[in-house]
Design an enzyme around this catalytic site. Sequence first.
Site, short mmCIF file in Angstrom:
data_model
loop_
_atom_site.label_atom_id
_atom_site.label_comp_id
_atom_site.label_asym_id
_atom_site.label_seq_id
_atom_site.Cartn_x
_atom_site.Cartn_y
_atom_site.Cartn_z
N ASP A 34 34.37 35.60 31.15
CA ASP A 34 35.40 36.35 31.86
C ASP A 34 36.06 35.40 32.88
O ASP A 34 35.36 34.67 33.58
CB ASP A 34 34.77 37.56 32.57
CG ASP A 34 35.81 38.56 33.04
OD1 ASP A 34 35.85 39.68 32.51
OD2 ASP A 34 36.62 38.21 33.94
N ILE A 35 37.40 35.42 32.96
CA ILE A 35 38.10 34.52 33.89
C ILE A 35 37.88 34.91 35.36
O ILE A 35 38.15 34.10 36.24
CB ILE A 35 39.64 34.44 33.69
CG1 ILE A 35 40.23 35.80 33.36
CG2 ILE A 35 40.04 33.37 32.73
CD1 ILE A 35 41.71 35.87 33.68
N GLU A 100 41.69 47.44 31.61
CA GLU A 100 42.94 46.69 31.78
C GLU A 100 43.43 46.08 30.47
O GLU A 100 44.62 45.89 30.28
CB GLU A 100 42.74 45.56 32.80
CG GLU A 100 42.56 46.07 34.22
CD GLU A 100 42.08 44.98 35.17
OE1 GLU A 100 41.96 43.81 34.75
OE2 GLU A 100 41.80 45.33 36.34
N VAL A 101 42.48 45.72 29.62
CA VAL A 101 42.85 45.09 28.35
C VAL A 101 42.44 46.06 27.23
O VAL A 101 41.27 46.44 27.11
CB VAL A 101 42.14 43.73 28.16
CG1 VAL A 101 42.53 43.12 26.82
CG2 VAL A 101 42.48 42.78 29.31
N HIS A 105 36.06 45.84 24.38
CA HIS A 105 35.17 44.73 24.77
C HIS A 105 34.01 45.26 25.60
O HIS A 105 34.13 46.25 26.30
CB HIS A 105 35.94 43.66 25.55
CG HIS A 105 36.69 44.21 26.74
ND1 HIS A 105 37.91 44.82 26.61
CD2 HIS A 105 36.38 44.24 28.05
CE1 HIS A 105 38.32 45.20 27.81
NE2 HIS A 105 37.41 44.87 28.72
N HIS A 107 31.39 44.07 28.62
CA HIS A 107 31.08 43.10 29.67
C HIS A 107 29.57 42.89 29.62
O HIS A 107 28.82 43.87 29.64
CB HIS A 107 31.43 43.65 31.05
CG HIS A 107 32.90 43.90 31.26
ND1 HIS A 107 33.69 43.07 32.03
CD2 HIS A 107 33.71 44.87 30.81
CE1 HIS A 107 34.93 43.54 32.05
NE2 HIS A 107 34.98 44.64 31.32
#
Length: 112
Positions: A34-35, A100-101, A105, A107
Site C-alpha cells: 500500500d502506498i 476509495e478504489v 481488495h 488489506h
Amino acid sequence: IMKYDNENIFAKILKDKIPCDKVFEDEHVLSFKDINPQAKLHILIIPKKKFIDIADFLENADEEYQSSFWSSVNKIIIKLELRDKGFQIKAHKGKDGGQEVFHFHLHLLSNS
Ligand code: AMP
C-alpha cells in the site's frame, strides 16, 4: 447499480500501466505494498478478475475462483511469515465503508 470502472487505479496496475511494489503474484491474485501504509507491513491483495468490492466478489465470483483466491491469500500469509505472528485482514465496501478504489481488495496488515 454501480458498474466496474476499467480505468480504476488497480485495473491500471493489473494492466502494467502504472507500477506497484509487488509482493506476490500468481494466476489469480496480485499483491503489492500500500502506498500509504497504516502499519509496519501493509499490503493489498487483489483478484485479477474484475470485481467492484467484496459483496460483488462474494455474490458473483464462482466457488472455484473464490476458493483459489483464499488459497492465494493463505500462501501470502505463509510467505510473509505472518501465520504465527499475527495480522489483520480488512475489506472496505462502498462509500460508507471508506472504499476509495473500486476493484475488490483485501488489506493485510501486521506490526510484526
Ligand atoms: P480502500 O479503497 O479504502 O480500501 O483504500 C484503497 C487503498 O489503496 C488505500 O489504502 C491507498 O493507500 C491504496 N492505494 C491507492 N493507490 C495506490 C497505488 N497506486 N499503489 C498502492 N496502493 C495504493
